[in-house]
Scaffold this motif. Structure first.
Motif, PDB file in Angstrom:
ATOM      1  N   SER A   1       0.223   5.956   4.965  1.00  0.00           N
ATOM      2  CA  SER A   1       1.010   6.970   4.248  1.00  0.00           C
ATOM      3  C   SER A   1       2.411   7.100   4.828  1.00  0.00           C
ATOM      4  O   SER A   1       3.383   7.281   4.087  1.00  0.00           O
ATOM      5  CB  SER A   1       0.302   8.325   4.302  1.00  0.00           C
ATOM      6  OG  SER A   1      -0.890   8.308   3.551  1.00  0.00           O
ATOM      7  N   GLN A   2       2.542   7.011   6.155  1.00  0.00           N
ATOM      8  CA  GLN A   2       3.827   7.192   6.813  1.00  0.00           C
ATOM      9  C   GLN A   2       4.647   5.902   6.876  1.00  0.00           C
ATOM     10  O   GLN A   2       5.805   5.917   7.270  1.00  0.00           O
ATOM     11  CB  GLN A   2       3.604   7.698   8.252  1.00  0.00           C
ATOM     12  CG  GLN A   2       2.774   8.961   8.341  1.00  0.00           C
ATOM     13  CD  GLN A   2       3.407  10.121   7.579  1.00  0.00           C
ATOM     14  OE1 GLN A   2       4.612  10.326   7.651  1.00  0.00           O
ATOM     15  NE2 GLN A   2       2.590  10.873   6.852  1.00  0.00           N
ATOM     16  N   LEU A   3       4.037   4.800   6.465  1.00  0.00           N
ATOM     17  CA  LEU A   3       4.659   3.487   6.608  1.00  0.00           C
ATOM     18  C   LEU A   3       5.765   3.282   5.574  1.00  0.00           C
ATOM     19  O   LEU A   3       5.586   3.571   4.390  1.00  0.00           O
ATOM     20  CB  LEU A   3       3.575   2.412   6.421  1.00  0.00           C
ATOM     21  CG  LEU A   3       3.809   1.019   6.973  1.00  0.00           C
ATOM     22  CD1 LEU A   3       3.900   1.048   8.487  1.00  0.00           C
ATOM     23  CD2 LEU A   3       2.657   0.108   6.522  1.00  0.00           C
ATOM     24  N   LYS A   4       6.923   2.808   6.022  1.00  0.00           N
ATOM     25  CA  LYS A   4       7.963   2.430   5.075  1.00  0.00           C
ATOM     26  C   LYS A   4       7.512   1.198   4.299  1.00  0.00           C
ATOM     27  O   LYS A   4       6.890   0.300   4.870  1.00  0.00           O
ATOM     28  CB  LYS A   4       9.272   2.129   5.811  1.00  0.00           C
ATOM     29  CG  LYS A   4       9.920   3.337   6.469  1.00  0.00           C
ATOM     30  CD  LYS A   4      11.229   2.948   7.127  1.00  0.00           C
ATOM     31  CE  LYS A   4      11.898   4.161   7.757  1.00  0.00           C
ATOM     32  NZ  LYS A   4      13.178   3.801   8.428  1.00  0.00           N
TER      33      LYS A   4
ATOM     34  N   LYS B   1      14.277  -7.718  -2.145  1.00  0.00           N
ATOM     35  CA  LYS B   1      14.402  -7.443  -3.581  1.00  0.00           C
ATOM     36  C   LYS B   1      13.268  -6.538  -4.071  1.00  0.00           C
ATOM     37  O   LYS B   1      13.492  -5.641  -4.887  1.00  0.00           O
ATOM     38  CB  LYS B   1      14.431  -8.749  -4.361  1.00  0.00           C
ATOM     39  CG  LYS B   1      15.700  -9.566  -4.141  1.00  0.00           C
ATOM     40  CD  LYS B   1      15.721 -10.808  -5.004  1.00  0.00           C
ATOM     41  CE  LYS B   1      17.012 -11.587  -4.803  1.00  0.00           C
ATOM     42  NZ  LYS B   1      17.048 -12.829  -5.617  1.00  0.00           N
ATOM     43  N   THR B   2      12.058  -6.794  -3.575  1.00  0.00           N
ATOM     44  CA  THR B   2      10.926  -5.950  -3.969  1.00  0.00           C
ATOM     45  C   THR B   2      11.116  -4.527  -3.469  1.00  0.00           C
ATOM     46  O   THR B   2      10.834  -3.560  -4.188  1.00  0.00           O
ATOM     47  CB  THR B   2       9.611  -6.532  -3.425  1.00  0.00           C
ATOM     48  OG1 THR B   2       9.429  -7.853  -3.942  1.00  0.00           O
ATOM     49  CG2 THR B   2       8.425  -5.670  -3.823  1.00  0.00           C
ATOM     50  N   ALA B   3      11.624  -4.402  -2.243  1.00  0.00           N
ATOM     51  CA  ALA B   3      11.875  -3.063  -1.689  1.00  0.00           C
ATOM     52  C   ALA B   3      12.905  -2.316  -2.528  1.00  0.00           C
ATOM     53  O   ALA B   3      12.761  -1.115  -2.799  1.00  0.00           O
ATOM     54  CB  ALA B   3      12.346  -3.174  -0.240  1.00  0.00           C
TER      55      ALA B   3
ATOM     56  N   GLY C   1      11.344   5.127  -6.861  1.00  0.00           N
ATOM     57  CA  GLY C   1      11.029   6.303  -6.051  1.00  0.00           C
ATOM     58  C   GLY C   1       9.928   6.058  -5.034  1.00  0.00           C
ATOM     59  O   GLY C   1       9.321   7.005  -4.516  1.00  0.00           O
ATOM     60  N   ILE C   2       9.681   4.781  -4.722  1.00  0.00           N
ATOM     61  CA  ILE C   2       8.646   4.415  -3.755  1.00  0.00           C
ATOM     62  C   ILE C   2       9.314   4.048  -2.438  1.00  0.00           C
ATOM     63  O   ILE C   2       9.993   3.018  -2.340  1.00  0.00           O
ATOM     64  CB  ILE C   2       7.807   3.219  -4.264  1.00  0.00           C
ATOM     65  CG1 ILE C   2       7.195   3.530  -5.632  1.00  0.00           C
ATOM     66  CG2 ILE C   2       6.728   2.857  -3.256  1.00  0.00           C
ATOM     67  CD1 ILE C   2       6.518   2.347  -6.283  1.00  0.00           C
TER      68      ILE C   2
ATOM     69  N   ASP D   1       3.900   7.068  -1.222  1.00  0.00           N
ATOM     70  CA  ASP D   1       4.536   6.922  -2.537  1.00  0.00           C
ATOM     71  C   ASP D   1       3.888   5.775  -3.312  1.00  0.00           C
ATOM     72  O   ASP D   1       3.634   5.892  -4.524  1.00  0.00           O
ATOM     73  CB  ASP D   1       6.033   6.634  -2.385  1.00  0.00           C
ATOM     74  CG  ASP D   1       6.789   7.781  -1.739  1.00  0.00           C
ATOM     75  OD1 ASP D   1       6.348   8.930  -1.869  1.00  0.00           O
ATOM     76  OD2 ASP D   1       7.824   7.507  -1.098  1.00  0.00           O
ATOM     77  N   LEU D   2       3.621   4.689  -2.614  1.00  0.00           N
ATOM     78  CA  LEU D   2       3.011   3.529  -3.264  1.00  0.00           C
ATOM     79  C   LEU D   2       1.608   3.865  -3.756  1.00  0.00           C
ATOM     80  O   LEU D   2       1.211   3.466  -4.855  1.00  0.00           O
ATOM     81  CB  LEU D   2       2.961   2.358  -2.272  1.00  0.00           C
ATOM     82  CG  LEU D   2       2.474   1.012  -2.805  1.00  0.00           C
ATOM     83  CD1 LEU D   2       3.383   0.497  -3.916  1.00  0.00           C
ATOM     84  CD2 LEU D   2       2.406  -0.021  -1.676  1.00  0.00           C
ATOM     85  N   ARG D   3       0.871   4.639  -2.969  1.00  0.00           N
ATOM     86  CA  ARG D   3      -0.494   5.009  -3.347  1.00  0.00           C
ATOM     87  C   ARG D   3      -0.516   5.912  -4.573  1.00  0.00           C
ATOM     88  O   ARG D   3      -1.521   5.981  -5.290  1.00  0.00           O
ATOM     89  CB  ARG D   3      -1.185   5.701  -2.167  1.00  0.00           C
ATOM     90  CG  ARG D   3      -2.702   5.760  -2.286  1.00  0.00           C
ATOM     91  CD  ARG D   3      -3.312   6.467  -1.094  1.00  0.00           C
ATOM     92  NE  ARG D   3      -2.910   5.816   0.145  1.00  0.00           N
ATOM     93  CZ  ARG D   3      -2.732   6.442   1.287  1.00  0.00           C
ATOM     94  NH1 ARG D   3      -2.907   7.746   1.371  1.00  0.00           N
ATOM     95  NH2 ARG D   3      -2.370   5.775   2.364  1.00  0.00           N
ATOM     96  N   SER D   4       0.576   6.595  -4.829  1.00  0.00           N
ATOM     97  CA  SER D   4       0.623   7.504  -5.981  1.00  0.00           C
ATOM     98  C   SER D   4       0.811   6.762  -7.303  1.00  0.00           C
ATOM     99  O   SER D   4       0.643   7.340  -8.372  1.00  0.00           O
ATOM    100  CB  SER D   4       1.767   8.513  -5.806  1.00  0.00           C
ATOM    101  OG  SER D   4       3.029   7.876  -5.921  1.00  0.00           O
ATOM    102  N   GLN D   5       1.153   5.469  -7.222  1.00  0.00           N
ATOM    103  CA  GLN D   5       1.381   4.681  -8.432  1.00  0.00           C
ATOM    104  C   GLN D   5       0.059   4.136  -8.969  1.00  0.00           C
ATOM    105  O   GLN D   5      -0.837   3.763  -8.201  1.00  0.00           O
ATOM    106  CB  GLN D   5       2.321   3.513  -8.129  1.00  0.00           C
ATOM    107  CG  GLN D   5       3.685   3.925  -7.606  1.00  0.00           C
ATOM    108  CD  GLN D   5       4.516   4.609  -8.672  1.00  0.00           C
ATOM    109  OE1 GLN D   5       4.583   4.159  -9.817  1.00  0.00           O
ATOM    110  NE2 GLN D   5       5.171   5.711  -8.297  1.00  0.00           N
TER     111      GLN D   5
END
Length: 364
Positions: free
Chosen positions: A172-175, A185-187, A194-195, A200-204
């Motif tokens: 969860s805390q990981l960038k 590019k993916t970042a 908004g990720i 944030d990624l887990r919310s998708q």
């Protein structure tokens, strides 16, 4: 599963500093000191100035005027790598090499009957130091994804354990930049969505990630939840043979391009013979002056063994590319597609570890 990821600290630079005491404590970069040279590894002293791997040597020297450029000695690095693997095999035969200086180890069932993965990692780190005089960082977890991240967490000479009970909080805390498979590019695309963190990624949704990132969307969806079912693979089948070269000066002249293509074909022919590889798909890789990269492929019915098989096809692929007004910086060739491969495997450009000691013109 108990997985350890072992990653040597500043490996090439550390070997050079070990073998040449005059370099200890000084900012060094391993690479070829040329106009198109690239930093292979930078010492921690150099990294304080912003020098890093894959960076232009010329940029590195501007960032650190006192930087010492050291030509690579790949035979030495291979010898040290062999020492590392000898140590690994004292604990398990389930070893998946990633490069000369890093590997995954499955120690779920280990030869010494040691219960905790962290204790095995401690022993391995100590033995590496006693044997080679070099330090390594290690990560321990229940899957490859988290073991890899853990090994980077407290470099240099670090040891990090990510327990299953704490994995989700850790992620969860990981960038997102720290997540395996997320490049620049993916970042940037994720940031636009908004990720910014693992949470944030887990919310998708799985559907949304797949729509945006294709097959990698499923991977990111799983990683965000601490899911990585990939086994540690100790034996793998070679999927391709390839080689590439970065030129000292960009090429825009057709005759010069044909000459370089010819030399690349000869090197590819040598590697195919050395690896006894049989493939039917030839892929041409081009990187232009502005770093834009394209590939072109062609598949034939017969096995591509020799220069006479490969060169006409390589010329055919090169003719498809306009480079007179768009100079070429890098040219590469690869053969893939063995009998029985899937369609995805036929078209995939797989970059394998180059045997650099046999390819002196490669810019590291």
């Amino acid at each position: 599963m108990k997985v350890i990821h072992v990653d040597m600290d500043q490996f090439f630079a550390a070997v050079e500093q070990r073998d040449n005491p005059e370099l200890k404590g000084k900012p060094i970069a391993v690479g070829h000191d040329a106009e198109r040279g690239v930093v292979s590894t930078a010492s921690y002293e150099a990294r304080r100035f912003g020098v890093h791997s894959a960076q232009s040597i010329q940029v590195a020297k501007r960032l650190c005027p006192q930087l010492i450029i050291v030509e690579p000695h790949f035979q030495r690095y291979k010898e040290v790598s062999a020492q590392l693997h000898k140590i690994f095999h004292d604990y398990t035969d389930l070893i998946e090499p990633i490069s000369l200086d890093e590997a995954f180890l499955d120690v779920t069932i280990n030869k010494k009957g040691i219960e905790l993965g962290v204790d095995i990692a401690k022993e391995i780190k100590q033995r590496i130091f006693e044997t080679t005089g070099l330090t390594a960082s290690a990560g321990v977890s229940y899957c490859k994804f988290l073991a890899k991240i853990a090994s980077d967490w407290r470099k240099p000479d670090g040891l990090t354990v990510i327990h299953p009970d704490r994995a989700l909080d850790f992620i969860s805390q990981l960038k997102v930049e720290k997540i395996w498979g997320v490049g620049q590019k993916t970042a940037e695309k994720m940031h636009f969505m908004g990720i910014f963190t693992g949470a944030d990624l887990r919310s998708q949704s799985q559907q949304r990630l797949t729509e945006v990132f294709g097959k990698m969307g499923q991977v990111f969806y799983n990683f965000a939840r601490g899911i990585d079912n990939r086994p540690v693979i100790s034996e793998w089948e070679r999927k391709s043979v390839s080689c590439e070269q970065t030129f000292e000066k960009d090429i825009s002249d057709q005759s010069a391009a044909i000459i370089e293509l010819y030399h690349t074909v000869l090197e590819l022919e040598r590697r195919i013979a050395k690896n006894e590889f049989e493939g039917r798909t030839l892929t041409l890789k081009i990187k232009f002056q502005d770093f834009q990269q394209i590939t072109r492929s062609i598949t034939v019915e017969h096995i591509l063994h020799t220069k006479d098989d490969i060169l006409p096809l390589a010329k055919q692929l090169l003719r498809q590319i306009e480079f007179h007004s768009h100079p070429i910086r890098l040219l590469g060739l690869g053969v893939s597609n063995q009998r029985g491969e899937t369609e995805d495997e036929k078209t995939r450009w797989i970059e394998l570890e180059l045997e650099f000691e046999d390819w002196p013109d490669s810019q590291l």
